[in-house]
Design a protein around this motif. Structure first.
Motif, mmCIF file in Angstrom:
data_model
loop_
_atom_site.group_PDB
_atom_site.id
_atom_site.type_symbol
_atom_site.label_atom_id
_atom_site.label_comp_id
_atom_site.label_asym_id
_atom_site.label_seq_id
_atom_site.Cartn_x
_atom_site.Cartn_y
_atom_site.Cartn_z
ATOM 1 N N GLU A 30 21.303 85.122 23.020
ATOM 2 C CA GLU A 30 22.473 86.021 23.059
ATOM 3 C C GLU A 30 22.091 87.414 22.550
ATOM 4 O O GLU A 30 22.630 88.416 22.979
ATOM 5 N N LYS A 31 21.143 87.452 21.601
ATOM 6 C CA LYS A 31 20.749 88.720 20.982
ATOM 7 C C LYS A 31 19.761 89.505 21.830
ATOM 8 O O LYS A 31 19.626 90.707 21.672
ATOM 9 N N GLY A 32 19.024 88.838 22.709
ATOM 10 C CA GLY A 32 18.034 89.517 23.542
ATOM 11 C C GLY A 32 16.883 88.595 23.911
ATOM 12 O O GLY A 32 16.979 87.373 23.790
ATOM 13 N N LEU A 33 15.790 89.197 24.335
ATOM 14 C CA LEU A 33 14.608 88.437 24.739
ATOM 15 C C LEU A 33 13.658 88.338 23.550
ATOM 16 O O LEU A 33 13.377 89.340 22.904
ATOM 17 N N GLU A 34 13.182 87.148 23.268
ATOM 18 C CA GLU A 34 12.187 86.973 22.216
ATOM 19 C C GLU A 34 10.819 86.978 22.888
ATOM 20 O O GLU A 34 10.527 86.131 23.729
ATOM 21 N N VAL A 35 10.017 87.984 22.515
ATOM 22 C CA VAL A 35 8.767 88.260 23.211
ATOM 23 C C VAL A 35 7.602 88.290 22.220
ATOM 24 O O VAL A 35 7.704 88.891 21.151
ATOM 25 N N GLU A 36 6.509 87.657 22.615
ATOM 26 C CA GLU A 36 5.272 87.730 21.836
ATOM 27 C C GLU A 36 4.473 88.911 22.365
ATOM 28 O O GLU A 36 4.132 88.951 23.548
ATOM 29 N N HIS A 37 4.183 89.869 21.502
ATOM 30 C CA HIS A 37 3.429 91.051 21.919
ATOM 31 C C HIS A 37 1.984 90.659 22.232
ATOM 32 O O HIS A 37 1.360 89.900 21.500
ATOM 33 N N ILE A 38 1.463 91.178 23.349
ATOM 34 C CA ILE A 38 0.065 90.955 23.713
ATOM 35 C C ILE A 38 -0.644 92.298 23.553
ATOM 36 O O ILE A 38 -0.425 93.223 24.337
ATOM 37 N N PRO A 39 -1.488 92.411 22.525
ATOM 38 C CA PRO A 39 -2.169 93.694 22.307
ATOM 39 C C PRO A 39 -3.258 93.943 23.350
ATOM 40 O O PRO A 39 -3.670 93.017 24.061
ATOM 41 N N ILE A 40 -3.721 95.175 23.405
ATOM 42 C CA ILE A 40 -4.836 95.530 24.285
ATOM 43 C C ILE A 40 -6.060 94.782 23.780
ATOM 44 O O ILE A 40 -6.310 94.718 22.575
ATOM 45 N N THR A 41 -6.816 94.191 24.687
ATOM 46 C CA THR A 41 -7.983 93.418 24.261
ATOM 47 C C THR A 41 -9.267 94.229 24.394
ATOM 48 O O THR A 41 -9.504 94.878 25.409
ATOM 49 N N VAL A 42 -10.053 94.168 23.341
ATOM 50 C CA VAL A 42 -11.396 94.753 23.330
ATOM 51 C C VAL A 42 -12.324 93.581 23.028
ATOM 52 O O VAL A 42 -12.220 92.970 21.953
ATOM 53 N N PRO A 43 -13.207 93.205 23.967
ATOM 54 C CA PRO A 43 -13.953 91.950 23.896
ATOM 55 C C PRO A 43 -14.376 91.457 22.504
ATOM 56 O O PRO A 43 -13.919 90.431 22.065
ATOM 57 N N PHE A 44 -15.204 92.158 21.784
ATOM 58 C CA PHE A 44 -15.726 91.652 20.518
ATOM 59 C C PHE A 44 -14.687 91.724 19.398
ATOM 60 O O PHE A 44 -14.499 90.780 18.645
ATOM 61 N N ILE A 45 -13.981 92.840 19.322
ATOM 62 C CA ILE A 45 -13.007 93.067 18.247
ATOM 63 C C ILE A 45 -11.837 92.090 18.329
ATOM 64 O O ILE A 45 -11.400 91.549 17.323
ATOM 65 N N THR A 46 -11.336 91.835 19.538
ATOM 66 C CA THR A 46 -10.166 90.958 19.728
ATOM 67 C C THR A 46 -10.427 89.556 19.201
ATOM 68 O O THR A 46 -9.570 88.967 18.554
ATOM 69 N N SER A 47 -11.600 89.001 19.451
ATOM 70 C CA SER A 47 -11.896 87.638 18.990
ATOM 71 C C SER A 47 -11.890 87.559 17.463
ATOM 72 O O SER A 47 -11.468 86.551 16.891
ATOM 73 N N ILE A 48 -12.322 88.607 16.784
ATOM 74 C CA ILE A 48 -12.293 88.638 15.317
ATOM 75 C C ILE A 48 -10.856 88.801 14.827
ATOM 76 O O ILE A 48 -10.424 88.113 13.900
#
Length: 195
Positions: A30-48
């Protein structure tokens, strides 16, 4: 590359610049959409980063739209769980984000849910919270939303659907004092005859 888990995490500059973010839909409430943010991925940094990112969902509201109950049902039918959506930040109200929500339909086509709901007659245009009312962006978006609502109104769609002539006559006749009195008389007569 930062994952935002609450509206307050998002820098003021992002909201002021109307940045577009990507997310995965989890729930429609009723309040809105519940969304999981997906950040920009940078190969090595994202996995850490994934190891220490906190969990949490953003509450995204359709800016400039007052949903009708049929609009909520349409959203639940149209959007799939875990679906990827884009949301353009327009404002932040309490712990919710006021956004234009975009959904990809095919390879090169995306649909703005705010406009589509109004075009289908599943809601009304409302104030766009979070944007200054004297800004060019506010009036540009408001005009787009009003145009979408006008299309539904002209085609008598959704909440703008008019009753047919026969439905209006039937409602007027059944609501008239004469017909009410006649019904009472018939009921009294039935009761009298059965005795």
């Amino acid at each position: 590359t930062t994952k935002f888990t609450s509206a307050s995490d998002i820098p003021v500059g992002f909201v002021e610049k109307n940045v577009k973010l990507r997310g995965r839909l989890h729930h429609i409430t009723e309040k809105g959409l519940e969304v999981e943010h997906i950040p920009i991925t940078v190969p090595f940094i994202t996995s850490i980063q994934r190891k220490w990112q906190s969990k949490g969902l953003l509450l995204v509201r359709l800016a400039g739209v007052e949903l009708a109950p049929s609009g909520m049902a349409w959203l639940q039918q149209e959007l799939k769980p875990k679906q990827i959506i884009w949301f353009q930040l327009l404002g932040r109200e309490d712990m919710a984000l006021e956004c234009l929500v975009l959904v990809n339909k095919g390879r090169f086509l995306s649909v703005c849910l705010n406009e589509e709901i109004l075009r289908q007659g599943l809601g009304r245009t409302a104030r766009i919270e979070g944007l200054h009312h004297d800004s060019r962006l506010y009036w540009k978006l408001h005009k787009r939303l009003l145009r979408a609502e006008l299309k539904a109104l002209k085609k008598s769609k959704g909440i703008w659907k008019e009753e047919s002539y026969s439905e209006r006559i039937r409602d007027r006749v059944s609501g008239s004092k004469f017909v009410q009195t006649l019904k009472q008389f018939v009921n009294w007569l039935r009761g009298f005859i059965e005795r």
